[in-house]
Structures are given as C-alpha cells and as structure tokens.
Design a protein around this motif. Structure first.
Motif, mmCIF file in Angstrom:
data_model
loop_
_atom_site.group_PDB
_atom_site.id
_atom_site.type_symbol
_atom_site.label_atom_id
_atom_site.label_comp_id
_atom_site.label_asym_id
_atom_site.label_seq_id
_atom_site.Cartn_x
_atom_site.Cartn_y
_atom_site.Cartn_z
ATOM 1 N N GLY A 20 -11.915 -44.071 -35.954
ATOM 2 C CA GLY A 20 -13.281 -44.556 -36.128
ATOM 3 C C GLY A 20 -13.564 -45.861 -35.399
ATOM 4 N N THR B 64 -6.937 -40.462 -31.551
ATOM 5 C CA THR B 64 -7.249 -40.687 -32.950
ATOM 6 C C THR B 64 -5.928 -40.514 -33.720
ATOM 7 O OG1 THR B 64 -8.686 -40.090 -34.803
ATOM 8 C CG2 THR B 64 -8.009 -38.287 -33.365
ATOM 9 N N ASN C 297 -4.552 -39.365 -36.437
ATOM 10 C CA ASN C 297 -3.990 -38.148 -37.017
ATOM 11 C C ASN C 297 -3.552 -37.149 -35.943
ATOM 12 O OD1 ASN C 297 -3.171 -37.104 -39.452
ATOM 13 N ND2 ASN C 297 -5.104 -36.090 -39.911
ATOM 14 N N HIS D 271 0.230 -35.626 -35.487
ATOM 15 C CA HIS D 271 0.484 -34.177 -35.537
ATOM 16 C C HIS D 271 0.880 -33.591 -34.187
ATOM 17 C CE1 HIS D 271 -1.374 -34.360 -39.532
ATOM 18 N NE2 HIS D 271 -0.749 -33.222 -39.750
ATOM 19 N N TYR E 268 -20.507 -44.158 -28.254
ATOM 20 C CA TYR E 268 -19.884 -43.364 -29.327
ATOM 21 C C TYR E 268 -19.778 -44.198 -30.605
ATOM 22 C CZ TYR E 268 -16.002 -41.197 -31.907
ATOM 23 O OH TYR E 268 -15.207 -40.661 -32.895
ATOM 24 N N GLU F 251 -22.260 -43.588 -40.133
ATOM 25 C CA GLU F 251 -21.545 -44.098 -41.302
ATOM 26 C C GLU F 251 -22.379 -45.093 -42.111
ATOM 27 O OE1 GLU F 251 -17.695 -45.750 -40.388
ATOM 28 O OE2 GLU F 251 -17.639 -46.937 -42.228
ATOM 29 N N TYR G 210 -19.053 -41.240 -49.401
ATOM 30 C CA TYR G 210 -17.752 -40.556 -49.396
ATOM 31 C C TYR G 210 -16.583 -41.508 -49.103
ATOM 32 C CZ TYR G 210 -20.945 -36.580 -48.621
ATOM 33 O OH TYR G 210 -21.962 -35.664 -48.708
ATOM 34 N N MET G 211 -16.751 -42.340 -48.072
ATOM 35 C CA MET G 211 -15.632 -43.166 -47.617
ATOM 36 C C MET G 211 -15.139 -44.105 -48.724
ATOM 37 S SD MET G 211 -15.359 -45.565 -44.203
ATOM 38 C CE MET G 211 -15.445 -44.257 -42.991
ATOM 39 N N TYR H 142 -10.310 -37.173 -49.990
ATOM 40 C CA TYR H 142 -10.424 -36.349 -48.781
ATOM 41 C C TYR H 142 -9.177 -36.473 -47.924
ATOM 42 C CZ TYR H 142 -12.202 -40.897 -47.102
ATOM 43 O OH TYR H 142 -12.382 -42.225 -46.831
ATOM 44 N N HIS I 214 -14.795 -35.083 -33.240
ATOM 45 C CA HIS I 214 -13.390 -34.703 -33.382
ATOM 46 C C HIS I 214 -13.070 -34.559 -34.876
ATOM 47 C CE1 HIS I 214 -9.040 -34.920 -33.251
ATOM 48 N NE2 HIS I 214 -9.080 -34.784 -31.940
ATOM 49 N N GLY J 282 -10.538 -35.074 -36.519
ATOM 50 C CA GLY J 282 -9.790 -36.212 -37.048
ATOM 51 C C GLY J 282 -10.677 -37.430 -37.227
ATOM 52 N N GLU J 283 -11.603 -37.618 -36.331
ATOM 53 C CA GLU J 283 -12.522 -38.753 -36.400
ATOM 54 C C GLU J 283 -13.601 -38.580 -37.473
ATOM 55 O OE1 GLU J 283 -11.122 -41.455 -34.871
ATOM 56 O OE2 GLU J 283 -13.027 -41.837 -33.849
ATOM 57 N N PHE K 16 -13.574 -38.120 -40.515
ATOM 58 C CA PHE K 16 -13.363 -38.861 -41.767
ATOM 59 C C PHE K 16 -13.482 -40.377 -41.610
ATOM 60 C CE2 PHE K 16 -11.274 -34.779 -42.285
ATOM 61 C CZ PHE K 16 -11.804 -34.373 -43.502
ATOM 62 N N HIS K 17 -13.769 -40.820 -40.412
ATOM 63 C CA HIS K 17 -13.803 -42.257 -40.177
ATOM 64 C C HIS K 17 -15.185 -42.712 -39.723
ATOM 65 C CE1 HIS K 17 -9.572 -42.485 -41.018
ATOM 66 N NE2 HIS K 17 -9.493 -41.313 -40.415
ATOM 67 N N PHE L 80 -18.485 -38.352 -41.258
ATOM 68 C CA PHE L 80 -18.663 -37.511 -42.455
ATOM 69 C C PHE L 80 -19.705 -38.053 -43.426
ATOM 70 C CE2 PHE L 80 -15.184 -39.067 -45.669
ATOM 71 C CZ PHE L 80 -15.502 -40.386 -45.412
ATOM 72 N N THR M 167 -2.617 -29.198 -34.220
ATOM 73 C CA THR M 167 -3.714 -29.982 -34.803
ATOM 74 C C THR M 167 -4.497 -29.204 -35.868
ATOM 75 O OG1 THR M 167 -5.353 -29.368 -33.117
ATOM 76 C CG2 THR M 167 -3.964 -31.288 -32.649
ATOM 77 N N PRO N 50 -3.946 -28.769 -39.005
ATOM 78 C CA PRO N 50 -4.174 -29.511 -40.257
ATOM 79 C C PRO N 50 -5.408 -30.419 -40.209
ATOM 80 C CG PRO N 50 -1.845 -29.558 -39.658
ATOM 81 C CD PRO N 50 -2.578 -28.951 -38.491
ATOM 82 N N LEU N 51 -5.756 -30.912 -39.041
ATOM 83 C CA LEU N 51 -6.949 -31.769 -38.928
ATOM 84 C C LEU N 51 -8.216 -30.940 -39.162
ATOM 85 C CD1 LEU N 51 -4.647 -33.325 -37.343
ATOM 86 C CD2 LEU N 51 -6.488 -34.346 -36.000
ATOM 87 N N ARG O 182 -8.457 -29.898 -42.866
ATOM 88 C CA ARG O 182 -8.926 -30.986 -43.716
ATOM 89 C C ARG O 182 -10.451 -31.116 -43.645
ATOM 90 N NH1 ARG O 182 -7.746 -37.320 -42.654
ATOM 91 N NH2 ARG O 182 -8.368 -38.121 -44.693
ATOM 92 N N PHE P 148 -13.261 -30.491 -46.795
ATOM 93 C CA PHE P 148 -14.326 -31.443 -47.131
ATOM 94 C C PHE P 148 -15.705 -30.793 -47.001
ATOM 95 C CE2 PHE P 148 -17.350 -34.823 -46.483
ATOM 96 C CZ PHE P 148 -16.945 -35.776 -47.417
ATOM 97 N N TYR Q 164 -18.755 -30.611 -49.747
ATOM 98 C CA TYR Q 164 -19.959 -31.441 -49.660
ATOM 99 C C TYR Q 164 -21.047 -30.888 -48.739
ATOM 100 C CZ TYR Q 164 -16.972 -34.644 -52.171
ATOM 101 O OH TYR Q 164 -16.148 -35.182 -53.120
#
Lengths: 322, 322
Positions: A27, A53, A55, A59, A202, A211, A316-317, A322, B221, B223-224, B226-227, B230, B248, B250-251, B254, B258, B262
């Motif tokens: 982020g 990023t 994660n 992975h 971005y 956000e 959410y954050m 999550y 992305h 992965g992004e 959640f930061h 979302f 990737t 799992p990303l 996830r 979510f 929501y």
C-alpha cells in the motif's frame, strides 16, 4: 547510522557487493518505493531492481534473492504482517535487509540488519520521510557499486526539496479548497502521471481516495492513456493530472492537451509551476513524486474536511479480520 | 526464423550476449508483456528485465540500453507511432531488436533486426499469439544465457495451453452470458489478480472495459487490495477476480474470502477450475494470463452484445488527432 554508512558497511561485508535491490512493502509504503524503482530502471547500468508487494515476495520468492541482494522493507506501523514476513524471507535467503518504520517497537525491526526509524508529520523535513530515505538508499547503493554521475546533484536536491514544498503548500492552499468544493460529490476519479510519479498517481488513488475517502479511483500512466483508457474521457468524469518536470513531461502535456479538448473536470497539479526547477535539470524528474506527496496531502485534507469524512476513518482496515 | 533461432543468432553475434531485456509497447500490446516481466523478475538469476510504455522508453531512455540489450517491441497494427519510435531508439543505441506485429506492411518492421509476423483470431493456436511468443522469447533468452531448469516444462506448456483454452471456452459460455446479463448496466468495475496475471487485470480494465465498452475500470493487485483499495468494497460495486493457479493463488483466495463477506457483485474466473492443472506445477503459474486473455474475451464479447456496443467502436482512437 546514516544511509551512506549503512550501504558502505553492507558493501564491505558482502563478497559480491549489492547486485540487486528489492523494494518490498504494501500500500502506502509501496507507493514510497516506485520512485526508486523508476530511478534504478533508468540510471543503473548493471544493478537490478524489483518492486514487490510484500505478500507476493513471500509467496513467489524471486530465484535471484541471495547474499548479493539488498532488500528494503517499509511499514509505517512496523507490524504489517506481510511485510514482517517479507523481511524474514529476505533474511532467510541471506540478503542484506534494511527496514524502515515509524514505530520503534514494530516487529519489523527485529527482522532486519539495519532499521531506520523515520520521522513523520508535516513539521518534518521530507528528506527524513520514507520516500526520500528509500531514494537515498537506492542512490547510495548505485553510487557505491557502479558509480553515479549525478550523485552530488541528487544529494543537493534532497536538501532543496523541503523548501520547495513549503512554498508550494502555500501556493496551492486556495486552489485545494476550490478543488474540494468543486469535486466533493464525485464518486470516481482518474489520476494520471508518468515517469517517477506514476507510483504517486497510484498512491493518491489507493490511499488518499479509496482508503481514506472511500471514493473510487483508477491510476493511469499518461503515456498509456492514449492506448485505451482515453476512450472513457467525457465532460462528466474528473481527472487529476500530476504533471512532472523532466524527461517525461511531454507525456503529461499531451494528456493535458487532450483532456482540455474532450474533458471538462480537470485538476492539474504541476511541479514546474510549483517551483521545482531550482533543482538541477539532470535530476529534477526524480523529485516530482516527493513534491506531489506533500502537495496532494493538502488536497486530500480539504476533501476530507468538506466531505466530513476524516482521513483516519476506516471500515475494514484494522477493524475486521482479513 | 523461429524464436529459438533468433535468440541463438543474437547471442552468437553479440560479444556480451543478452544482459538485459526491455519489453516495450503500448496498451494491449504492453499487456501482452507483463507475463514475461513477471517471469524474468522471478526466474532470472542475472538477466535484467524492464517493462516500458513506448513513449516513456523514448523520452526517458534507460542508461543501460546498449549492445548487450535485447528490446522487444510489439504493435498489433504495426504503425503505433510511439512504438515505431521506440524500436528506432533501440536500434540507435545498438540494441538487438525484435518486433512483433500482425501487419506485414507495418512501419515497425523496417525498424528491427527481426520481425515476427504473428497470427491472430480465435481460430489460431494461442502459442502463435503475441503473449505466448513474447513469453517464448523471454524463456529462450534466459535459457540461452544462464540456463533455465524448467525450460522443457514451459515448452510443453506452450503446446498444451490451447487445448485447455478450447475446453474452458465451452465451460464459460453460459456463465459469460449470465455475467453480461447481470452486469450490463454497471458503469465501473474493479479487476483483481496477482502474480503473472496482474497485467491481465490491468489489460481487461484498459482494453476490454475502458477502450471497447467505455466503462470505467480500475485494476488492483490482489495483494495490494488489503492495503487501501478494499475500503471501497460494498455490495454495490462489481469485482472481477482472476484467480491464478500457482504460487500467488493464496493472494487471490484471500481476496475472494473478503469479497464474499463484504461484497456481493463478484465474478470469479478461476484458472484452476478451468483445468489449467494439466500443465506442470512448477510452471503452471506462467500460463494463467494466457488462459485469462482468451477466456475473458468470451466475457467481453457477451458484454458487447448485450450492451449493443460493438468491441470495435471508438470515439477517439484513430478518429481524432492526439
């Protein structure tokens, strides 16, 4: 320990030196790294750079990660779990690791070779904020391995940029209020920029608008705009154009010309007009996103105020699992 | 001349071989290159890779560009002026240049060392389309310089993927119709993916939705997500999630978990469920975007049909000066 000494020590202790630099975060902290990715893509003759990023870095570990790698991981709160994992992954692979955080008790700190506890807030000099520090790391890493002709010019720019920003904040105060007044009821924005500042287009989209304001947003590279995205342009859709000074300015100017003809809701933030040119021409382009971050913070504060949606409000954050 | 022979000849004629690969194009053709950027970021131990939109490559020429560089430039119509300029820039700097186009009279061709005239259309094998050809170039370049352990597995995958797609197209036919029926009145979509397919989340956004349907879109992305991003999630906003098979996943999973909690308007296109696993586990992740391109073309065709907005309709591209 300052950035220069950290890089010097890493170089001294690693047989092959630093061959590749990984910039890893999530982020807003990842946003702070795009400048350095752009800088090394453009200026490095040998050093490799990759931005991830956190994660994805964890992975899909890049095969090159090893003792000749420097991994920079940043997390404002210091406990972003994906970033803590990323720092662990870097260390497990024998890479040198520099972490940055604003939290002196963050878990990130115990998973790195060097931690930089950075300053934050409007009263701090931007050269002590993460975007500039990470840029400084990239420049030192490059200069200490293959040499960088414009090293002194960048170092001088880092001393100059805070003064530029201080003046520019005053300069935009009224227009930021007008922006907020005009666009308060919009529910989607496009944010355009190029070069070193694409990452901040971005960043303003995902952090400031999505956000912090729960407003839809989409970041588009000014060069890519003409190859698809411009087809949605109309007089109803708001565009924020971050105009760079430097080599990619013609890309932003071209977008502006088109937007003026076919759009109507256009907000321009122009680093040239905001006085960035006291920085040397050869390196000025790298300072655009540092200026944009601070200046667009004025815009978002006004938007938050008029929309009565404080910048800190989250649904959410940090509030749900999550 | 096939890809393997081209790469072999370039390697033979260049003292230092290929040390860095530049992937340069605009819009949809650039989208075809993200896979190869991801692949080399992940798999190369020494080779550098950079992806550039053509006009940025021309205006901000990377300092490393030289005789040890391979520049791949793609333009479907062969006359995209920024891409023609990019190929010229590459040649002026002594780089080896491979161009790809579908137009045998395209200006691009006279500005490269090697041109690959590729096939196009639903009846062609996807391994003969640009995304797979560029991937093949990246794999050959890597294998011929530093060796690539999974070379044979990738080559086998390239032979397998068209069959997977043929079956998957049948599998999604009804659900693509249902998607179009359900979402025909939406005016903005988020498109999520990760890893090798993030570029296709971007591609579906800018080409299929923005350019071809004049519908707003934003690629995020997984992965992004959640930061920052979302925070805009709600039951009104449509999300298209492109789920990868491979590291990737799992990303993406996830993000799905979510979104199910929501969000409400969620369209999942899942390469695993679509049978991509006949490709070897060690390389399967690289084939996700090749499958997504073809499968999402079914979705966009249904959307165009029900919205009575043909995929070829443009208001600016090729119609006005810019």
């Amino acid at each position: 320990m300052n950035v220069k000494d950290i890089i010097r020590e890493i170089q001294a202790n690693r047989e092959e030196g630093i061959k590749d630099l990984y910039l890893v975060a999530c982020g807003g902290s990842l946003v702070d790294m795009y400048l350095s990715e752009y800088f090394l893509k453009s200026e490095a003759k040998q050093m490799r750079v990759s931005l991830y990023t956190s994660n994805e870095f964890v992975h899909a570990v890049p095969k090159a990660l090893g003792s000749h790698s420097l991994v920079v991981v940043c997390s404002h709160g210091g406990n972003t779990k994906e970033s803590v994992e990323a720092a662990k992954t870097a260390q497990e692979h024998g890479a040198a690791t520099i972490t940055l955080t604003h939290n002196e008790t963050g878990a990130l700190i115990s998973n790195s070779d060097y931690n930089i506890l950075y300053k934050w807030g409007e009263e701090t000099d931007v050269k002590d904020n993460p975007m500039a520090i990470i840029f400084n790391i990239a420049v030192e890493a490059l200069h200490s391995t293959e040499g960088y002709d414009n090293y002194e010019k960048v170092m001088k720019g880092l001393e100059q940029v805070n003064t530029i920003i201080a003046k520019a904040r005053v300069q935009v105060a009224e227009r930021a209020k007008a922006f907020a007044e005009k666009y308060q009821h919009e529910n989607m924005f496009y944010v355009l920029s190029s070069g070193a500042s694409y990452g901040h287009a971005y960043g303003f989209s995902i952090c400031s608008l999505m956000e912090m304001q729960w407003v839809h947003a989409s970041a588009i590279h000014s060069g890519e705009y003409f190859h698809g995205p411009f087809e949605v342009t109309d007089k109803e859709t708001p565009y924020i154009l971050l105009m760079n000074e430097g080599r990619t300015r013609p890309l932003d100017e071209r977008a502006l010309t088109f937007l003026k003809q076919y759009g109507e809701k256009i907000e321009v933030v122009d680093c040239k007009e905001l006085g960035i040119n006291t920085i040397d021409d050869e390196v000025v382009e790298f300072f655009n996103p540092i200026v944009f971050y601070s200046i667009l913070s004025v815009y978002r504060a006004e938007l938050a105020e008029i929309r009565k949606h404080p910048l800190e409000t989250r649904r959410y954050m940090g509030k749900v699992a999550y």
